[in-house]
Design a protein around this motif. Structure first.
Motif, PDB file in Angstrom:
ATOM      1  N   ALA A  23       2.692   3.229   4.994  1.00  0.00           N
ATOM      2  CA  ALA A  23       2.797   4.528   4.338  1.00  0.00           C
ATOM      3  C   ALA A  23       4.247   4.965   4.282  1.00  0.00           C
ATOM      4  O   ALA A  23       5.040   4.639   5.167  1.00  0.00           O
ATOM      5  N   LYS A  24       4.591   5.695   3.238  1.00  0.00           N
ATOM      6  CA  LYS A  24       5.941   6.236   3.092  1.00  0.00           C
ATOM      7  C   LYS A  24       5.872   7.736   3.361  1.00  0.00           C
ATOM      8  O   LYS A  24       5.179   8.462   2.657  1.00  0.00           O
ATOM      9  N   VAL A  31       5.951   4.095   7.803  1.00  0.00           N
ATOM     10  CA  VAL A  31       5.074   3.973   8.968  1.00  0.00           C
ATOM     11  C   VAL A  31       4.128   2.820   8.684  1.00  0.00           C
ATOM     12  O   VAL A  31       3.605   2.695   7.579  1.00  0.00           O
ATOM     13  N   GLU A  32       3.916   1.965   9.688  1.00  0.00           N
ATOM     14  CA  GLU A  32       3.052   0.808   9.512  1.00  0.00           C
ATOM     15  C   GLU A  32       2.220   0.611  10.770  1.00  0.00           C
ATOM     16  O   GLU A  32       2.713   0.762  11.874  1.00  0.00           O
ATOM     17  N   ASP A  53       1.032  10.754  11.922  1.00  0.00           N
ATOM     18  CA  ASP A  53      -0.004  11.222  11.020  1.00  0.00           C
ATOM     19  C   ASP A  53       0.516  11.093   9.600  1.00  0.00           C
ATOM     20  O   ASP A  53       1.659  11.487   9.317  1.00  0.00           O
ATOM     21  N   VAL A  54      -0.309  10.527   8.715  1.00  0.00           N
ATOM     22  CA  VAL A  54       0.091  10.383   7.318  1.00  0.00           C
ATOM     23  C   VAL A  54      -1.039  10.849   6.413  1.00  0.00           C
ATOM     24  O   VAL A  54      -2.216  10.749   6.769  1.00  0.00           O
ATOM     25  N   THR A  55      -0.668  11.355   5.257  1.00  0.00           N
ATOM     26  CA  THR A  55      -1.675  11.769   4.292  1.00  0.00           C
ATOM     27  C   THR A  55      -2.173  10.559   3.526  1.00  0.00           C
ATOM     28  O   THR A  55      -1.499   9.522   3.462  1.00  0.00           O
ATOM     29  N   THR A  60       0.903   3.207   0.895  1.00  0.00           N
ATOM     30  CA  THR A  60       1.437   2.327  -0.152  1.00  0.00           C
ATOM     31  C   THR A  60       0.841   0.928  -0.101  1.00  0.00           C
ATOM     32  O   THR A  60       0.936   0.177  -1.065  1.00  0.00           O
ATOM     33  N   ARG A  61       0.230   0.565   1.041  1.00  0.00           N
ATOM     34  CA  ARG A  61      -0.364  -0.766   1.168  1.00  0.00           C
ATOM     35  C   ARG A  61      -1.477  -0.735   2.203  1.00  0.00           C
ATOM     36  O   ARG A  61      -1.353  -0.082   3.230  1.00  0.00           O
ATOM     37  N   VAL A  62      -2.554  -1.473   1.923  1.00  0.00           N
ATOM     38  CA  VAL A  62      -3.687  -1.582   2.839  1.00  0.00           C
ATOM     39  C   VAL A  62      -4.068  -3.050   2.956  1.00  0.00           C
ATOM     40  O   VAL A  62      -4.138  -3.758   1.954  1.00  0.00           O
TER      41      VAL A  62
END
Length: 74
Positions: A23-24, A31-32, A53-55, A60-62
């Motif tokens: 996530a950006k 964050v990874e 915590d990220v929204t 950006t990648r899963v």
């Protein structure tokens, strides 16, 4: 329609628990890690990745947990 959209976002966020994500953040940092939990707020789902915590929109990648990059050398 808004209620349906919120329900879909919640279901999608729940499906990410145990998955490896990138996530950006708003400040530009990345964050990874594995999604540990999902918290539902008035602004939408918030994913817990370790101490971060990220929204949902920051993802950006899963990938599956099994597909995460390995740091072990052979």
């Amino acid at each position: 329609q808004q209620q349906l959209l919120s329900s879909q976002r919640g279901a999608h966020a729940s499906s990410l628990v145990g998955r490896h994500v990138t996530a950006k953040q708003a400040d530009g940092t990345t964050v990874e890690g594995l999604v540990d939990a999902v918290r539902y707020t008035a602004d939408g789902p918030v994913l817990s990745i370790g101490d971060d915590d990220v929204t949902l929109t920051a993802i950006t990648r899963v990938s599956s947990a099994a597909q995460q990059p390995s740091s072990a050398s052979a």
